[in-house]
Design a protein around this motif. Structure first.
Motif, mmCIF file in Angstrom:
data_model
loop_
_atom_site.group_PDB
_atom_site.id
_atom_site.type_symbol
_atom_site.label_atom_id
_atom_site.label_comp_id
_atom_site.label_asym_id
_atom_site.label_seq_id
_atom_site.Cartn_x
_atom_site.Cartn_y
_atom_site.Cartn_z
ATOM 1 N N TYR A 131 37.739 33.004 16.873
ATOM 2 C CA TYR A 131 38.577 32.996 18.069
ATOM 3 C C TYR A 131 39.028 31.552 18.284
ATOM 4 C CZ TYR A 131 36.289 37.487 19.055
ATOM 5 O OH TYR A 131 35.801 38.751 18.970
ATOM 6 N N PHE A 132 40.338 31.343 18.393
ATOM 7 C CA PHE A 132 40.891 29.998 18.473
ATOM 8 C C PHE A 132 41.411 29.706 19.886
ATOM 9 C CE2 PHE A 132 41.846 31.281 13.971
ATOM 10 C CZ PHE A 132 40.845 30.505 13.390
ATOM 11 N N PHE A 133 41.072 28.506 20.381
ATOM 12 C CA PHE A 133 41.494 28.056 21.703
ATOM 13 C C PHE A 133 42.174 26.694 21.537
ATOM 14 C CE2 PHE A 133 37.896 30.862 22.094
ATOM 15 C CZ PHE A 133 38.190 31.675 23.176
ATOM 16 N N PRO A 134 43.470 26.675 21.190
ATOM 17 C CA PRO A 134 44.146 25.414 20.866
ATOM 18 C C PRO A 134 44.163 24.405 22.004
ATOM 19 C CG PRO A 134 45.469 27.302 20.168
ATOM 20 C CD PRO A 134 44.354 27.839 20.995
ATOM 21 N N PHE A 135 44.170 24.868 23.255
ATOM 22 C CA PHE A 135 44.284 23.943 24.378
ATOM 23 C C PHE A 135 42.923 23.459 24.873
ATOM 24 C CE2 PHE A 135 48.149 26.429 24.213
ATOM 25 C CZ PHE A 135 49.113 25.433 24.262
ATOM 26 N N ALA A 136 41.864 23.890 24.184
ATOM 27 C CA ALA A 136 40.516 23.400 24.489
ATOM 28 C C ALA A 136 39.859 22.777 23.261
ATOM 29 C CB ALA A 136 39.640 24.543 25.015
ATOM 30 N N ASP A 137 40.584 22.775 22.121
ATOM 31 C CA ASP A 137 40.028 22.251 20.866
ATOM 32 C C ASP A 137 38.698 22.947 20.539
ATOM 33 O OD1 ASP A 137 40.020 20.505 18.579
ATOM 34 O OD2 ASP A 137 38.481 19.304 19.585
ATOM 35 N N ARG A 138 38.677 24.258 20.675
ATOM 36 C CA ARG A 138 37.451 24.998 20.417
ATOM 37 C C ARG A 138 37.716 26.206 19.518
ATOM 38 N NH1 ARG A 138 35.777 21.014 21.815
ATOM 39 N NH2 ARG A 138 34.210 20.479 23.411
ATOM 40 N N VAL A 139 36.693 26.521 18.729
ATOM 41 C CA VAL A 139 36.698 27.711 17.873
ATOM 42 C C VAL A 139 35.384 28.438 18.093
ATOM 43 C CG1 VAL A 139 36.826 28.608 15.512
ATOM 44 C CG2 VAL A 139 38.084 26.517 16.119
ATOM 45 N N VAL A 140 35.442 29.727 18.403
ATOM 46 C CA VAL A 140 34.243 30.560 18.448
ATOM 47 C C VAL A 140 34.199 31.358 17.158
ATOM 48 C CG1 VAL A 140 33.033 32.445 19.603
ATOM 49 C CG2 VAL A 140 34.246 30.719 20.956
ATOM 50 N N VAL A 141 33.076 31.294 16.463
ATOM 51 C CA VAL A 141 32.923 32.011 15.191
ATOM 52 C C VAL A 141 31.972 33.183 15.396
ATOM 53 C CG1 VAL A 141 32.286 31.860 12.766
ATOM 54 C CG2 VAL A 141 33.319 29.885 13.910
ATOM 55 N N GLU A 142 32.471 34.360 15.080
ATOM 56 C CA GLU A 142 31.650 35.567 15.087
ATOM 57 C C GLU A 142 31.056 35.709 13.691
ATOM 58 O OE1 GLU A 142 33.127 39.230 17.088
ATOM 59 O OE2 GLU A 142 32.909 40.127 15.101
ATOM 60 N N LEU A 143 29.736 35.570 13.591
ATOM 61 C CA LEU A 143 29.024 35.621 12.319
ATOM 62 C C LEU A 143 28.430 37.006 12.131
ATOM 63 C CD1 LEU A 143 27.119 32.237 12.653
ATOM 64 C CD2 LEU A 143 29.189 32.669 11.325
ATOM 65 N N ARG A 144 28.697 37.598 10.974
ATOM 66 C CA ARG A 144 28.173 38.931 10.677
ATOM 67 C C ARG A 144 27.564 38.915 9.276
ATOM 68 N NH1 ARG A 144 33.252 42.727 12.117
ATOM 69 N NH2 ARG A 144 34.401 40.937 11.332
ATOM 70 N N ARG A 145 26.395 39.544 9.140
ATOM 71 C CA ARG A 145 25.744 39.603 7.830
ATOM 72 C C ARG A 145 24.976 40.912 7.718
ATOM 73 N NH1 ARG A 145 22.298 34.433 6.231
ATOM 74 N NH2 ARG A 145 21.121 35.079 8.087
ATOM 75 N N GLU A 146 25.277 41.689 6.685
ATOM 76 C CA GLU A 146 24.563 42.947 6.458
ATOM 77 C C GLU A 146 23.150 42.679 5.962
ATOM 78 O OE1 GLU A 146 27.850 46.357 5.424
ATOM 79 O OE2 GLU A 146 27.231 45.058 3.775
ATOM 80 N N LEU A 147 22.241 43.562 6.361
ATOM 81 C CA LEU A 147 20.832 43.473 5.951
ATOM 82 C C LEU A 147 20.458 44.756 5.216
ATOM 83 C CD1 LEU A 147 19.415 42.068 9.317
ATOM 84 C CD2 LEU A 147 20.129 40.764 7.298
ATOM 85 N N PRO A 148 20.761 44.841 3.920
ATOM 86 C CA PRO A 148 20.498 46.076 3.167
ATOM 87 C C PRO A 148 19.020 46.473 3.238
ATOM 88 C CG PRO A 148 21.884 44.592 1.896
ATOM 89 C CD PRO A 148 21.404 43.812 3.078
ATOM 90 N N GLY A 149 18.789 47.763 3.468
ATOM 91 C CA GLY A 149 17.434 48.273 3.552
ATOM 92 C C GLY A 149 16.810 48.167 4.925
ATOM 93 N N VAL A 150 17.491 47.510 5.869
ATOM 94 C CA VAL A 150 16.971 47.356 7.233
ATOM 95 C C VAL A 150 17.723 48.326 8.145
ATOM 96 C CG1 VAL A 150 16.655 45.788 9.174
ATOM 97 C CG2 VAL A 150 16.411 44.938 6.826
ATOM 98 N N ALA A 151 16.988 49.147 8.877
ATOM 99 C CA ALA A 151 17.616 50.136 9.752
ATOM 100 C C ALA A 151 18.110 49.479 11.038
ATOM 101 C CB ALA A 151 16.624 51.237 10.088
ATOM 102 N N PRO A 152 19.308 49.826 11.497
ATOM 103 C CA PRO A 152 19.810 49.274 12.770
ATOM 104 C C PRO A 152 19.052 49.880 13.939
ATOM 105 C CG PRO A 152 21.350 50.893 11.903
ATOM 106 C CD PRO A 152 20.301 50.713 10.854
ATOM 107 N N ASP A 153 18.869 49.078 15.010
ATOM 108 C CA ASP A 153 18.140 49.599 16.163
ATOM 109 C C ASP A 153 18.720 49.147 17.496
ATOM 110 O OD1 ASP A 153 17.408 46.943 16.326
ATOM 111 O OD2 ASP A 153 15.290 47.262 15.892
#
Length: 368
Positions: A131-153
């Motif tokens: 997510y880019f905020f040009p007038f605040a000089d900020r970037v929010v990064v959404e980090l996602r990583r799959e965990l094979p073999g781990v059940a979601p809860d």
């Protein structure tokens, strides 16, 4: 798409790509460009059509046919980016995988900090949405990583992020415009809104074992005026960070010249190189995108035309189905010989132009 994703989850399965726009149809994602951050350690590709293995189609002459990756991989490459121009898709077969937990969090960076952080985040196997905020000089990064073999809860509070894009974000942006007596007041309120947004995402939307399909958004069929619109261009990773800095400056310069600012944050994705479709926008390199977003009010279309010129000058590649106000020259510059190849193959399969729309004719047919 979201309906099938929910049904798959009930059977312990999931799509490889859980794209945010859940209302899209399977026929559309099978033959058009889509965007989502590549989960590089597992699912890899960020375009849904790359996981299509077979199609049942009605050709322009009315004949029923089956196209499969196994029997004719080159024909499948054509269909994966055919945009409905080669025929009507009536059945889609996609690869799926066992459902697994998705680790997710949001981090806030300065623009310089974002440039420095990305190589290490990629080495750790994270998929990146920004997510880019040009007038605040900020970037929010959404980090996602799959965990094979781990059940979601858990939901990971994806519903908060989804509620923002489905209605809350556009509603607040429109409310700020409505109550602001001057542009200065509007911009001040927008900065405060965006600051709360950044903090809220970083504090609240996270989880170690989130459900992958929880990130898919079901939009209203008719949202009325409370909606957002967007447009997308992508750029090779090796040049991206310089271009992103130029984009921040472009936003400042455009605002100083015209008074216009997008009222929602731009977003972006990191998508790995993918040659599974002839007109893939990541055909030649791994890319990151810059996708301005807005409630679509006065000034948005003029901004997009200027943005398209900016992106074309910087060697960007658009999405033919998600980039508004493209010109013939911009499309031909971006796709080059591959566009000519597709145009030639399309004419072979539809010589009477039964499937050719006026929009695509502008890009594919010989010029005057």
């Amino acid at each position: 798409y979201i309906d099938v994703a929910e049904e798959l989850a009930r059977h312990g399965l999931q799509f490889h790509v859980n794209t945010e726009i859940g209302n899209v149809t399977l026929g559309a994602v099978a033959c058009a460009a889509t965007k989502d951050s590549s989960l590089i350690a597992t699912s890899r590709y960020g375009q849904i059509s790359s996981f299509v293995t077979a199609l049942k189609v009605v050709r322009p002459d009315g004949a029923l046919a089956v196209i499969s990756e196994e029997e004719d991989p080159e024909e499948m490459r054509l269909w994966r980016s055919s945009y409905g121009l080669l025929g009507v898709i009536v059945e889609v077969t996609l690869r799926v995988q066992p459902i697994c937990a998705l680790e997710a969090e949001h981090r806030i960076y300065s623009l310089a900090g974002f440039r420095e952080a990305v190589p290490d985040l990629v080495r750790q196997g994270y998929g990146l949405m920004m997510y880019f905020f040009p007038f605040a000089d900020r970037v929010v990064v959404e980090l996602r990583r799959e965990l094979p073999g781990v059940a979601p809860d858990s939901s990971g509070r994806w519903w908060l992020r989804n509620a923002f894009w489905r209605r809350l974000g556009p509603l607040i942006a429109l409310f700020i415009k409505r109550i602001s007596p001057t542009k200065g007041v509007e911009h001040a309120l927008s900065r405060a809104f965006h600051r709360v947004m950044r903090r809220g995402m970083s504090w609240l939307v996270r989880g170690k074992r989130t459900r992958p399909n929880a990130q898919i958004i079901r939009y209203a069929d008719d949202p009325g005026p409370v909606k957002y619109v967007f447009s997308m261009w992508s750029f090779p990773e090796e040049r991206y960070f310089d271009i992103l800095e130029d984009y921040f400056r472009f936003c400042h310069d455009y605002a100083a010249r015209t008074g216009y600012r997008c009222d929602l944050p731009a977003v972006g994705y990191r998508i790995v190189q993918d040659r599974n479709a002839l007109l893939s926008y990541t055909h030649d390199a791994t890319v990151l995108s810059i996708d301005p977003a807005d409630t679509g009010g006065e000034g948005w279309d003029d901004f997009l035309r200027a943005y398209n010129e900016f992106c074309s000058r910087h060697g960007g590649t658009p999405m033919l189905n998600q980039t508004k106000h493209l010109t013939r020259e911009q499309v031909r510059k971006a796709f080059g010989e591959r566009l000519e190849t597709f145009a030639r193959e399309r004419r072979k399969r539809d010589p009477e132009n039964r499937m050719l729309s006026s929009y695509f004719a502008e890009f594919l047919e010989p010029g005057p």
